[in-house]
Design a protein around this motif. Structure first.
Motif, PDB file in Angstrom:
ATOM      1  N   ASP A  16       0.828  -1.208   0.000  1.00  0.00           N
ATOM      2  CA  ASP A  16       0.000   0.000   0.000  1.00  0.00           C
ATOM      3  C   ASP A  16       0.860   1.254   0.000  1.00  0.00           C
ATOM      4  OD1 ASP A  16       0.657   0.731   2.715  1.00  0.00           O
ATOM      5  OD2 ASP A  16      -0.849  -0.672   3.448  1.00  0.00           O
ATOM      6  N   SER A  17       0.187   2.399  -0.171  1.00  0.00           N
ATOM      7  CA  SER A  17       0.894   3.678  -0.293  1.00  0.00           C
ATOM      8  C   SER A  17       1.357   4.213   1.056  1.00  0.00           C
ATOM      9  CB  SER A  17      -0.001   4.704  -1.003  1.00  0.00           C
ATOM     10  OG  SER A  17      -1.235   4.849  -0.331  1.00  0.00           O
ATOM     11  N   LEU A  18       1.034   3.514   2.125  1.00  0.00           N
ATOM     12  CA  LEU A  18       1.607   3.831   3.433  1.00  0.00           C
ATOM     13  C   LEU A  18       3.024   3.270   3.537  1.00  0.00           C
ATOM     14  CD1 LEU A  18       0.804   5.051   6.267  1.00  0.00           C
ATOM     15  CD2 LEU A  18       0.144   2.722   6.913  1.00  0.00           C
ATOM     16  N   GLY A  19       3.343   2.335   2.614  1.00  0.00           N
ATOM     17  CA  GLY A  19       4.640   1.663   2.646  1.00  0.00           C
ATOM     18  C   GLY A  19       4.552   0.266   3.226  1.00  0.00           C
ATOM     19  N   SER A  20       3.346  -0.177   3.558  1.00  0.00           N
ATOM     20  CA  SER A  20       3.179  -1.518   4.119  1.00  0.00           C
ATOM     21  C   SER A  20       3.430  -2.567   3.045  1.00  0.00           C
ATOM     22  CB  SER A  20       1.763  -1.700   4.675  1.00  0.00           C
ATOM     23  OG  SER A  20       1.410  -0.641   5.529  1.00  0.00           O
ATOM     24  N   HIS A  21       4.133  -3.611   3.423  1.00  0.00           N
ATOM     25  CA  HIS A  21       4.330  -4.784   2.570  1.00  0.00           C
ATOM     26  C   HIS A  21       4.099  -5.981   3.486  1.00  0.00           C
ATOM     27  CE1 HIS A  21       7.148  -7.573   0.080  1.00  0.00           C
ATOM     28  NE2 HIS A  21       5.876  -7.728  -0.260  1.00  0.00           N
ATOM     29  N   THR A  42      -6.794   1.054   6.849  1.00  0.00           N
ATOM     30  CA  THR A  42      -7.658   2.231   6.938  1.00  0.00           C
ATOM     31  C   THR A  42      -7.385   3.152   5.762  1.00  0.00           C
ATOM     32  OG1 THR A  42      -7.721   2.097   9.360  1.00  0.00           O
ATOM     33  CG2 THR A  42      -8.319   4.214   8.355  1.00  0.00           C
ATOM     34  N   GLY A  43      -8.424   3.370   4.945  1.00  0.00           N
ATOM     35  CA  GLY A  43      -8.290   4.271   3.809  1.00  0.00           C
ATOM     36  C   GLY A  43      -8.421   5.720   4.215  1.00  0.00           C
ATOM     37  N   GLY A  44      -9.421   6.023   5.056  1.00  0.00           N
ATOM     38  CA  GLY A  44      -9.612   7.389   5.517  1.00  0.00           C
ATOM     39  C   GLY A  44      -9.709   8.372   4.372  1.00  0.00           C
ATOM     40  N   TYR A  45      -8.899   9.430   4.435  1.00  0.00           N
ATOM     41  CA  TYR A  45      -8.940  10.468   3.400  1.00  0.00           C
ATOM     42  C   TYR A  45      -8.500   9.932   2.052  1.00  0.00           C
ATOM     43  CZ  TYR A  45      -8.041  14.856   0.958  1.00  0.00           C
ATOM     44  OH  TYR A  45      -8.042  15.871   0.035  1.00  0.00           O
ATOM     45  N   GLY A  46      -7.608   8.928   2.051  1.00  0.00           N
ATOM     46  CA  GLY A  46      -7.185   8.356   0.782  1.00  0.00           C
ATOM     47  C   GLY A  46      -5.987   7.441   0.927  1.00  0.00           C
ATOM     48  N   ILE A  47      -6.069   6.281   0.310  1.00  0.00           N
ATOM     49  CA  ILE A  47      -4.970   5.321   0.288  1.00  0.00           C
ATOM     50  C   ILE A  47      -5.086   4.528  -1.004  1.00  0.00           C
ATOM     51  CG2 ILE A  47      -6.121   3.327   1.375  1.00  0.00           C
ATOM     52  CD1 ILE A  47      -3.555   2.974   3.085  1.00  0.00           C
ATOM     53  N   SER A  48      -4.016   3.875  -1.421  1.00  0.00           N
ATOM     54  CA  SER A  48      -4.071   2.947  -2.550  1.00  0.00           C
ATOM     55  C   SER A  48      -3.306   1.691  -2.168  1.00  0.00           C
ATOM     56  CB  SER A  48      -3.511   3.580  -3.829  1.00  0.00           C
ATOM     57  OG  SER A  48      -2.194   4.043  -3.638  1.00  0.00           O
ATOM     58  N   HIS A  49      -3.699   0.568  -2.773  1.00  0.00           N
ATOM     59  CA  HIS A  49      -3.012  -0.686  -2.461  1.00  0.00           C
ATOM     60  C   HIS A  49      -3.212  -1.683  -3.588  1.00  0.00           C
ATOM     61  CE1 HIS A  49      -6.462  -3.341  -0.698  1.00  0.00           C
ATOM     62  NE2 HIS A  49      -7.006  -2.347  -1.356  1.00  0.00           N
ATOM     63  N   SER A  50      -2.387  -2.732  -3.566  1.00  0.00           N
ATOM     64  CA  SER A  50      -2.491  -3.830  -4.523  1.00  0.00           C
ATOM     65  C   SER A  50      -2.579  -5.139  -3.754  1.00  0.00           C
ATOM     66  CB  SER A  50      -1.277  -3.860  -5.456  1.00  0.00           C
ATOM     67  OG  SER A  50      -0.081  -4.106  -4.722  1.00  0.00           O
ATOM     68  N   GLU A  51      -3.180  -6.165  -4.408  1.00  0.00           N
ATOM     69  CA  GLU A  51      -3.322  -7.488  -3.799  1.00  0.00           C
ATOM     70  C   GLU A  51      -3.055  -8.545  -4.862  1.00  0.00           C
ATOM     71  OE1 GLU A  51      -7.101  -6.969  -0.927  1.00  0.00           O
ATOM     72  OE2 GLU A  51      -7.192  -5.990  -2.883  1.00  0.00           O
ATOM     73  N   VAL A  52      -2.074  -9.405  -4.580  1.00  0.00           N
ATOM     74  CA  VAL A  52      -1.659 -10.417  -5.547  1.00  0.00           C
ATOM     75  C   VAL A  52      -1.454 -11.743  -4.821  1.00  0.00           C
ATOM     76  CG1 VAL A  52       0.042 -11.063  -7.286  1.00  0.00           C
ATOM     77  CG2 VAL A  52      -0.509  -8.639  -6.928  1.00  0.00           C
ATOM     78  N   SER A  53      -2.076 -12.810  -5.310  1.00  0.00           N
ATOM     79  CA  SER A  53      -1.827 -14.118  -4.712  1.00  0.00           C
ATOM     80  C   SER A  53      -0.395 -14.535  -4.997  1.00  0.00           C
ATOM     81  CB  SER A  53      -2.824 -15.155  -5.233  1.00  0.00           C
ATOM     82  OG  SER A  53      -2.909 -15.142  -6.638  1.00  0.00           O
ATOM     83  N   THR A  54       0.233 -15.180  -4.029  1.00  0.00           N
ATOM     84  CA  THR A  54       1.651 -15.512  -4.132  1.00  0.00           C
ATOM     85  C   THR A  54       1.867 -16.711  -5.055  1.00  0.00           C
ATOM     86  OG1 THR A  54       1.481 -16.883  -2.148  1.00  0.00           O
ATOM     87  CG2 THR A  54       2.147 -14.584  -1.851  1.00  0.00           C
ATOM     88  N   PRO A  55       3.085 -16.869  -5.625  1.00  0.00           N
ATOM     89  CA  PRO A  55       3.357 -17.953  -6.574  1.00  0.00           C
ATOM     90  C   PRO A  55       3.096 -19.345  -6.013  1.00  0.00           C
ATOM     91  CG  PRO A  55       5.100 -16.313  -6.674  1.00  0.00           C
ATOM     92  CD  PRO A  55       4.227 -15.931  -5.518  1.00  0.00           C
ATOM     93  N   GLY A  56       3.287 -19.528  -4.716  1.00  0.00           N
ATOM     94  CA  GLY A  56       3.075 -20.844  -4.120  1.00  0.00           C
ATOM     95  C   GLY A  56       1.630 -21.177  -3.838  1.00  0.00           C
ATOM     96  N   THR A  57       0.723 -20.246  -4.075  1.00  0.00           N
ATOM     97  CA  THR A  57      -0.701 -20.477  -3.783  1.00  0.00           C
ATOM     98  C   THR A  57      -1.352 -21.259  -4.916  1.00  0.00           C
ATOM     99  OG1 THR A  57      -0.913 -18.490  -2.427  1.00  0.00           O
ATOM    100  CG2 THR A  57      -2.925 -19.358  -3.399  1.00  0.00           C
ATOM    101  N   THR A  58      -1.928 -22.407  -4.587  1.00  0.00           N
ATOM    102  CA  THR A  58      -2.636 -23.223  -5.583  1.00  0.00           C
ATOM    103  C   THR A  58      -4.143 -23.088  -5.460  1.00  0.00           C
ATOM    104  OG1 THR A  58      -2.547 -25.162  -4.114  1.00  0.00           O
ATOM    105  CG2 THR A  58      -0.763 -24.895  -5.732  1.00  0.00           C
ATOM    106  N   PHE A  64      -3.742   9.901  -2.722  1.00  0.00           N
ATOM    107  CA  PHE A  64      -3.746   8.449  -2.598  1.00  0.00           C
ATOM    108  C   PHE A  64      -2.347   7.846  -2.513  1.00  0.00           C
ATOM    109  CE2 PHE A  64      -7.659   9.677  -4.790  1.00  0.00           C
ATOM    110  CZ  PHE A  64      -8.590   9.118  -3.929  1.00  0.00           C
ATOM    111  N   GLY A  65      -1.321   8.656  -2.691  1.00  0.00           N
ATOM    112  CA  GLY A  65       0.034   8.161  -2.636  1.00  0.00           C
ATOM    113  C   GLY A  65       0.341   7.180  -3.767  1.00  0.00           C
ATOM    114  N   ARG A  66       1.447   6.458  -3.634  1.00  0.00           N
ATOM    115  CA  ARG A  66       1.870   5.510  -4.657  1.00  0.00           C
ATOM    116  C   ARG A  66       2.215   4.162  -4.025  1.00  0.00           C
ATOM    117  NH1 ARG A  66       2.767   7.677  -9.596  1.00  0.00           N
ATOM    118  NH2 ARG A  66       2.856   9.944  -9.745  1.00  0.00           N
ATOM    119  N   VAL A  67       1.881   3.113  -4.739  1.00  0.00           N
ATOM    120  CA  VAL A  67       2.226   1.765  -4.309  1.00  0.00           C
ATOM    121  C   VAL A  67       3.538   1.373  -4.969  1.00  0.00           C
ATOM    122  CG1 VAL A  67       1.517  -0.658  -4.290  1.00  0.00           C
ATOM    123  CG2 VAL A  67      -0.203   1.154  -4.021  1.00  0.00           C
ATOM    124  N   GLU A  68       4.545   1.105  -4.165  1.00  0.00           N
ATOM    125  CA  GLU A  68       5.847   0.706  -4.684  1.00  0.00           C
ATOM    126  C   GLU A  68       5.950  -0.813  -4.722  1.00  0.00           C
ATOM    127  OE1 GLU A  68       7.841   2.857  -5.902  1.00  0.00           O
ATOM    128  OE2 GLU A  68       6.944   4.709  -5.104  1.00  0.00           O
TER     129      GLU A  68
END
Length: 331
Positions: free
Chosen positions: A100-105, A117-133, A296-300
């Protein structure tokens, strides 16, 4: 998780409690929503819908899986925005990488709470990991009250211990149940728990009579106060009850999500991934996301492009409230 519908409905939502205590259970069925292209992972959306828009401050419920990642490609939700809400990620099987754009990984794993918490604004991504079947879980949203809807971005991770019940087990990730209280703070009183019920067993829980409750069934046939719920169905009970009785009528273990909270007193406007109070709130949030505003910041670290916002509808919002519940007629 993002609401990836191309034409998401624009809703004005408000909860109204019944003054009388009624044991009647409303049964809500889900609709299927694809999260991408022709080989998309499909989720079952139970909230919001015409019959009910909120349960307490819970305003969105997606239930997915067991999903064969080899067939669908799993979850790959590009960076997208949120305002005025919190996201609750909870898995039964698999693993999801969160940025997320807070820097959480962080990683979403079975039995572990990820609350953003999105509050005023946040952005994030969600990806299933390679080992997930196989991917299997729920994604929930919580509406923030007016005085907190512009709260600062935040991310919390919590692993609740299993709590033994007479006939089952609970993992309480938000609020209090069965003598256990989650340490995760919330902006309104909430209850969130995963329950398991042994085959043929009955579990009776003490609950807050000021709360309305929803039971989302993942596995098993569960009788909720005399009404049987099948897998993927959500049973709703209004305020006024101090106990909740659940019976597993299936030959195998039942698993369900229990959600609760006092009826949300405010009207909200929900469109795509935004919650506001007016149509203009939504228009402004969409424009700022499209213009790559700092709001919304940026997702790195995500390998790909951000999600563009869908086009707004050519209509002003019409308020829509939860219907007033009336006693069911006795045959």
């Amino acid at each position: 998780m993002s609401n990836t519908e191309v034409r998401p409905a624009e809703l004005a939502c408000g909860a109204r409690a019944d003054s009388a205590s009624r044991p009647d259970i409303d049964v809500l069925t889900a609709r299927s929503v694809p999260l991408g292209g022709p080989r998309a992972m499909t989720v079952r959306r139970t909230l919001p819908q015409r019959a009910r828009t909120l349960i307490g401050a819970w305003c969105f419920a997606d239930h997915y899986g067991p999903d064969d990642v080899a067939e669908t490609g799993g979850m790959d939700v590009a960076p997208h925005p949120h305002t005025g809400l919190q996201t609750v990620s909870w898995l039964f099987t698999g693993e999801i990488e969160h940025r997320d754009s807070l820097g959480s990984h962080a990683f979403v794993r079975p039995g572990e709470l990820n609350l953003m918490t999105g509050g005023y604004g946040i952005s994030h991504s969600e990806v299933s990991t390679p080992g997930t079947t196989r991917l299997h879980g729920v994604q929930l949203w919580v509406a923030l009250p007016e005085r907190h809807r512009d709260a600062e971005r935040d991310f919390r991770h919590h692993v609740p211990d299993p709590v033994p019940l007479d006939g089952g087990e609970a993992r309480v990730f938000l609020g209090s149940l069965a003598g256990v209280t989650s340490p995760v703070p919330t902006f309104t009183p909430l209850l969130g728990a995963e329950l398991s019920v042994a085959p043929g067993a009955t579990v009776t829980l003490g609950i807050d009579p000021d709360f309305e409750h929803g039971v989302l069934v993942d596995t098993g046939d569960v009788r909720m106060e005399g009404t049987t719920l099948r897998p993927t169905e959500l049973g709703y009970a209004g305020p006024g009850q101090s106990t909740l009785t659940l019976t597993n009528e299936a030959p195998g273990p039942a698993r369900l999500m229990l959600l609760g909270g006092p009826p949300f007193p405010e009207e909200i406007v929900m469109w795509w991934n935004f919650i506001g109070r007016t149509h203009d709130d939504i228009v402004r949030a969409r424009e700022e996301w499209q213009n790559e505003s700092d709001r919304f910041g940026r997702v790195e670290g995500y390998d790909g492009h951000r999600l563009p916002a869908p086009a707004l509808p050519n209509a002003i919002i019409s308020p829509r409230k939860n219907p007033v519940r009336r006693p069911k007629e006795t045959p």
